[in-house]
Write a protein that holds these residues in place. Structure first.
Motif, PDB file in Angstrom:
ATOM      1  N   TYR A   1       6.496   0.472  -1.629  1.00 38.50           N
ATOM      2  CA  TYR A   1       5.045   0.618  -1.507  1.00 38.50           C
ATOM      3  C   TYR A   1       4.665   2.091  -1.508  1.00 38.50           C
ATOM      4  N   ARG A   2       3.571   2.427  -2.163  1.00 35.25           N
ATOM      5  CA  ARG A   2       3.150   3.821  -2.293  1.00 35.25           C
ATOM      6  C   ARG A   2       2.622   4.390  -0.985  1.00 35.25           C
ATOM      7  N   ASP A   3       2.003   3.551  -0.198  1.00 39.10           N
ATOM      8  CA  ASP A   3       1.412   4.011   1.062  1.00 39.10           C
ATOM      9  C   ASP A   3       2.387   3.836   2.213  1.00 39.10           C
TER      10      ASP A   3
ATOM     11  N   LYS B   1      -2.617  -1.771   6.005  1.00 37.91           N
ATOM     12  CA  LYS B   1      -1.791  -2.953   6.240  1.00 37.91           C
ATOM     13  C   LYS B   1      -2.381  -4.219   5.627  1.00 37.91           C
ATOM     14  N   THR B   2      -3.699  -4.311   5.558  1.00 36.57           N
ATOM     15  CA  THR B   2      -4.280  -5.467   4.870  1.00 36.57           C
ATOM     16  C   THR B   2      -3.998  -5.389   3.368  1.00 36.57           C
ATOM     17  N   CYS B   3      -4.070  -4.194   2.796  1.00 36.51           N
ATOM     18  CA  CYS B   3      -3.731  -4.025   1.374  1.00 36.51           C
ATOM     19  C   CYS B   3      -2.248  -4.281   1.134  1.00 36.51           C
TER      20      CYS B   3
ATOM     21  N   LEU C   1       1.711 -10.468  -1.377  1.00 32.71           N
ATOM     22  CA  LEU C   1       1.477 -11.807  -1.926  1.00 32.71           C
ATOM     23  C   LEU C   1       1.308 -11.774  -3.444  1.00 32.71           C
ATOM     24  N   HIS C   2       0.760 -10.689  -3.970  1.00 37.70           N
ATOM     25  CA  HIS C   2       0.656 -10.554  -5.428  1.00 37.70           C
ATOM     26  C   HIS C   2       2.049 -10.490  -6.061  1.00 37.70           C
TER      27      HIS C   2
ATOM     28  N   LEU D   1       2.558  -5.136  12.116  1.00 36.39           N
ATOM     29  CA  LEU D   1       1.389  -4.974  11.257  1.00 36.39           C
ATOM     30  C   LEU D   1       0.112  -4.832  12.083  1.00 36.39           C
ATOM     31  N   THR D   2       0.273  -4.488  13.348  1.00 36.44           N
ATOM     32  CA  THR D   2      -0.871  -4.231  14.207  1.00 36.44           C
ATOM     33  C   THR D   2      -1.481  -2.883  13.833  1.00 36.44           C
ATOM     34  N   ALA D   3      -2.782  -2.832  13.674  1.00 33.85           N
ATOM     35  CA  ALA D   3      -3.459  -1.599  13.256  1.00 33.85           C
ATOM     36  C   ALA D   3      -3.918  -0.805  14.468  1.00 33.85           C
TER      37      ALA D   3
END
Length: 336
Positions: free
Chosen positions: A126-128, A254-256, A262-263, A243-245
């Motif tokens: 992941y990039r982020d 984290k939502t992205c 899923l994608h 995944l708690t913000a």
């Protein structure tokens, strides 16, 4: 046990509780600290920085009654009673004493890797991600101060000077830009290439022992520390990372991340299987290194080969997803 890749990871010892309790019986030279000792507790709940030899670490020893020979009135032999003492494993890592500091504070990196298959190995990066900072300036004079040495948000948010709105994180893009401004883009590119190497080697090291099921996937949270020489160290790999913000920016990341996961999993079967990027994920390993260039690269010399990773780079995921799914729809209509 010693790491399979000592140039990128720490020397690690797996210590049963009983050995820690009876460390004087182990015939080996006294190893110099400081150490980080982690028990079986979730995330930061059981991490302790210690100066002494890890065998002398007393956290989590059996109860005093168990150490003295059992409960009152127990007539069994001491050997039988020892067999009843629960044994708990600890991991003791040699502490990195020269971490790279920003503003005098220690930090580590949290990076996300999605593994779709182990045999063959197929992994997406992941990039982020983010850098997690301590709230207290770094010093080795107070090795037992968790606010200095542990960057976990679960620890830092209990600090008296923690600011909930400001938080204690930088996004990876900001971190990469900071390093480039201080050390130049070539140095930063080398650092991030070394970090990419950690991901691949760590997954390869467990490839033959992880159960591979084509119906399963795993999202890992990698914790990476960088020292003063800009050398990356693998601290640990977290299955089911938190995944708690802790901030709005963290929430969006984290939502992205979940949406893009899923994608890639693609339960709707929209993808062709030839994609090298889906949203914020880049395919970095597909039974071999994946090139940024189109077509089949020549790996014989690896001279001009550039791996398909963009950690800490621009993540225009929404634009990429629109283009991707539009092209897939066009292909589907053309074939029907």
């Amino acid at each position: 046990m010693t790491s399979l890749y000592p140039e990128k990871t720490q020397r690690i010892y797996k210590l049963p509780e009983l050995i820690i309790q009876q460390g004087h019986q182990i015939q080996e030279p006294k190893l110099q600290g400081p150490w980080i000792v982690k028990g079986k507790g979730a995330r930061a709940e059981s991490i302790d920085p210690v100066q002494d030899h890890p065998h002398e670490h007393t956290h989590g020893r059996p109860s005093p009654q168990a150490r003295m020979g059992g409960s009152e009135g127990d007539t069994r032999s001491s050997d039988d009673q020892k067999d009843d003492i629960p044994v708990e494993n600890y991991v003791a890592q040699r502490y990195i004493e020269n971490p790279y500091l920003i503003g005098g504070r220690k930090f580590d990196l949290r990076v996300y890797v999605l593994v779709m298959s182990y045999i063959p190995l197929r992994a997406w990066l992941y990039r982020d991600g983010f850098a997690r900072f301590s709230n207290t300036r770094f010093t080795l004079n107070s090795i037992d101060d968790q606010y200095v040495h542990l960057t976990n948000v679960a620890v830092q948010k209990t600090s008296p000077d923690y600011h909930p709105k400001k938080g204690c994180k930088w996004m990876l893009q900001r971190f990469r830009q900071y390093l480039a401004s201080k050390h130049g883009p070539e140095v930063v590119e080398t650092l991030f290439r070394d970090i990419d190497n950690i991901f691949v080697k760590s997954l390869q090291s467990v490839q033959k022992v992880i159960i591979s099921d084509k119906h399963c996937f795993e999202l890992y949270g990698y914790d990476i520390l960088i020292d003063q020489d800009l050398k990356p160290w693998l601290l640990e790999v977290n299955a089911s990372p938190s995944l708690t913000a802790s901030s709005q920016e963290d929430y969006e990341l984290k939502t992205c991340l979940l949406e893009d996961t899923l994608h890639v999993v693609d339960m709707e079967a929209r993808l062709t299987g030839r994609e090298k990027r889906v949203g914020g994920f880049d395919l970095m390993w597909n039974d071999g290194p994946v090139s940024r260039e189109e077509g089949v690269p020549d790996l014989s010399g690896m001279g001009n080969f550039v791996t398909n990773t963009h950690l800490g780079c621009v993540n225009d995921r929404k634009k990429q997803l629109r283009q991707l799914f539009y092209s897939l729809q066009v292909q589907k209509k053309a074939s029907s």
